[in-house]
Design a protein around this motif. Structure first.
Motif, mmCIF file in Angstrom:
data_model
loop_
_atom_site.group_PDB
_atom_site.id
_atom_site.type_symbol
_atom_site.label_atom_id
_atom_site.label_comp_id
_atom_site.label_asym_id
_atom_site.label_seq_id
_atom_site.Cartn_x
_atom_site.Cartn_y
_atom_site.Cartn_z
ATOM 1 N N GLN A 67 0.818 -1.213 0.000
ATOM 2 C CA GLN A 67 0.000 0.000 0.000
ATOM 3 C C GLN A 67 0.852 1.264 0.000
ATOM 4 O OE1 GLN A 67 -2.481 -0.488 3.494
ATOM 5 N NE2 GLN A 67 -4.183 -1.280 2.269
ATOM 6 N N MET A 99 -1.295 -8.105 -0.697
ATOM 7 C CA MET A 99 -1.075 -6.674 -0.484
ATOM 8 C C MET A 99 -0.622 -6.414 0.948
ATOM 9 S SD MET A 99 -1.376 -3.491 -1.800
ATOM 10 C CE MET A 99 -2.581 -3.540 -3.140
ATOM 11 N N GLU A 120 0.011 -4.080 4.045
ATOM 12 C CA GLU A 120 -0.651 -2.865 4.503
ATOM 13 C C GLU A 120 0.323 -1.927 5.216
ATOM 14 O OE1 GLU A 120 -3.895 -4.032 6.951
ATOM 15 O OE2 GLU A 120 -5.032 -4.933 5.302
ATOM 16 N N GLU A 160 -3.091 3.347 -3.498
ATOM 17 C CA GLU A 160 -3.374 2.497 -2.342
ATOM 18 C C GLU A 160 -3.161 3.270 -1.047
ATOM 19 O OE1 GLU A 160 -4.725 -0.361 -2.671
ATOM 20 O OE2 GLU A 160 -4.437 -0.615 -4.834
ATOM 21 N N ALA A 186 -5.719 3.919 2.091
ATOM 22 C CA ALA A 186 -5.364 3.365 3.402
ATOM 23 C C ALA A 186 -5.370 4.455 4.468
ATOM 24 C CB ALA A 186 -3.997 2.702 3.332
#
Length: 403
Positions: free
Chosen positions: A113, A136, A138, A365, A369
């Motif tokens: 991300q 993915m 984070e 991303e 986030a």
């Protein structure tokens, strides 16, 4: 350290307009030696490579010297590791296509991300076509950090590729890259590192990073609009066979470069690396040695300015900084003024002679986030030619706007 920011600024014609150019993460300005190198290449005349005459040999020499310059800048083992292209995005799609040809259903890739979408979407799209799974990693929205264990926990025996940034283009976060690349190597996965925002601010040694492929863009470090992907060793390229025209060279790295190279721009790349090597007037020795001294002087200068910027933003009422990494980071701040659109804030700063970026900056991303969505925020990014007074101008302007 013999780093004289005013002497350096005098070499940049664009800076004479009186504005504060605080948008280095979107692209730096260009010094006079780079402008001269590009214009001189056109003035003296060039022909395509492969001809039995001086202008053709001159073009070939420019390409060779450009590869050697970038290899010195990032600490590559061999100039033959350097592949040029029009942009990091274009080159990443090129490498994604050739690497994904070996992926099969059940294989996995890891993306993060924290990354610019150019180091996410090409891999995701090719993984989907190959039937490979996407993992993915984070980021921590409270700190803007990408903990290494968030990434390494996703790397397993079926992982084929780990794509990770060396420095976030909006938050400045510099994750523990070596921990990530070490884990990738343990399972036989390749690592593709986005160094576009890392290279302008760091003394880069590929061996220390552990990256199999490292991408960098010259226009982020005072060069022309041109990018390079640098392999850890020539062997990494020799075993890859991208689609190409039948009669075009099948040698490496040439087979990765579509069409004719922009020779004048490559002359500018050489001049830009030489310029970076001379930013500390006490730097001496080979280009590699001069780069080591000058890049460390740049880091010291930028660290001082970054601390003033970060502390100043923290002291301002009505300004919220998104992600304030406690670890290593570039001199980049991503922030917002609650109740004010990022575009409107950037416009008000522009009216006061301050150039900053706004929006998501392709950190797709990351902005989701962080919970701020595609409108993103305002980004101030400092460069080696940024002065302390320019940082203060920004802080004073923000205090006025927020107030």
């Amino acid at each position: 350290m013999a780093f004289d920011v005013e002497k350096i600024r005098a070499q940049y014609p664009a800076l004479a307009d009186g504005r504060a150019w605080l948008d280095g993460a979107a692209g730096t300005q260009v010094p006079q030696p780079v402008i001269d190198a590009v214009s001189d290449a056109y003035r003296v005349g060039m022909s395509n490579v492969g001809g039995p005459y001086e202008s053709s040999r001159r073009a070939g020499g420019i390409v060779a010297e450009a590869r050697a310059s970038v290899a010195d800048l990032v600490g590559a083992s061999d100039p033959a590791c350097v592949v040029f292209g029009p942009s990091m995005t274009a080159l990443t799609y090129r490498f994604a296509a050739v690497l994904a040809a070996a992926w099969r259903p059940g294989d996995e890739i890891v993306v993060t991300q924290l990354d610019h979408d150019a180091n996410v979407r090409p891999w995701v799209q090719h993984a989907q076509r190959a039937g490979a799974a996407v993992r993915m990693a984070e980021l921590d929205p409270a700190t803007g950090e990408l903990p290494a264990d968030h990434v390494t926990s996703l790397i397993g025996e079926r992982t084929k590729l780990v794509a990770v940034t060396a420095a976030s283009n909006v938050l400045g976060t510099m994750p523990d890259l070596q921990a990530i690349t070490d884990r990738a190597r343990q399972v036989g996965a390749l690592s593709y590192v986005d160094g576009v925002q890392h290279c302008p601010h760091a003394h880069v040694r590929l061996a220390d990073l552990g990256a199999d492929f490292y991408a960098t863009s010259a226009y982020k470090w005072a060069g022309p609009h041109l990018a390079a992907v640098v392999a850890a060793d020539p062997w990494s390229l020799e075993n890859l066979h991208p689609d190409k025209l039948t009669p075009s060279p099948d040698t490496s790295p040439e087979r990765f470069e579509l069409g004719t190279n922009p020779f004048a721009a490559l002359a500018g790349v050489v001049a830009a690396v030489e310029h970076l090597a001379g930013l500390d007037s006490d730097a001496d020795g080979s280009r590699t040695e001069r780069l080591a001294v000058s890049r460390r002087s740049v880091q010291a200068h930028e660290d001082e300015l970054a601390r003033a910027l970060f502390d100043g933003l923290a002291a301002l009422d009505g300004v919220v900084r998104y992600g304030a990494p406690e670890g290593a980071c570039t001199p980049t701040a991503f922030f917002g003024l609650p109740g004010k659109e990022p575009a409107a804030v950037a416009e008000q700063l522009a009216e006061r002679g301050l150039n900053v970026s706004f929006g998501h900056s392709y950190a797709w991303e990351a902005v989701h986030a962080l919970g701020i969505g595609p409108k993103g925020g305002v980004r101030a990014s400092l460069s080696h030619y940024t002065s302390r007074s320019e940082v203060q101008r920004l802080l004073d302007a923000l205090a006025e706007i927020a107030g």
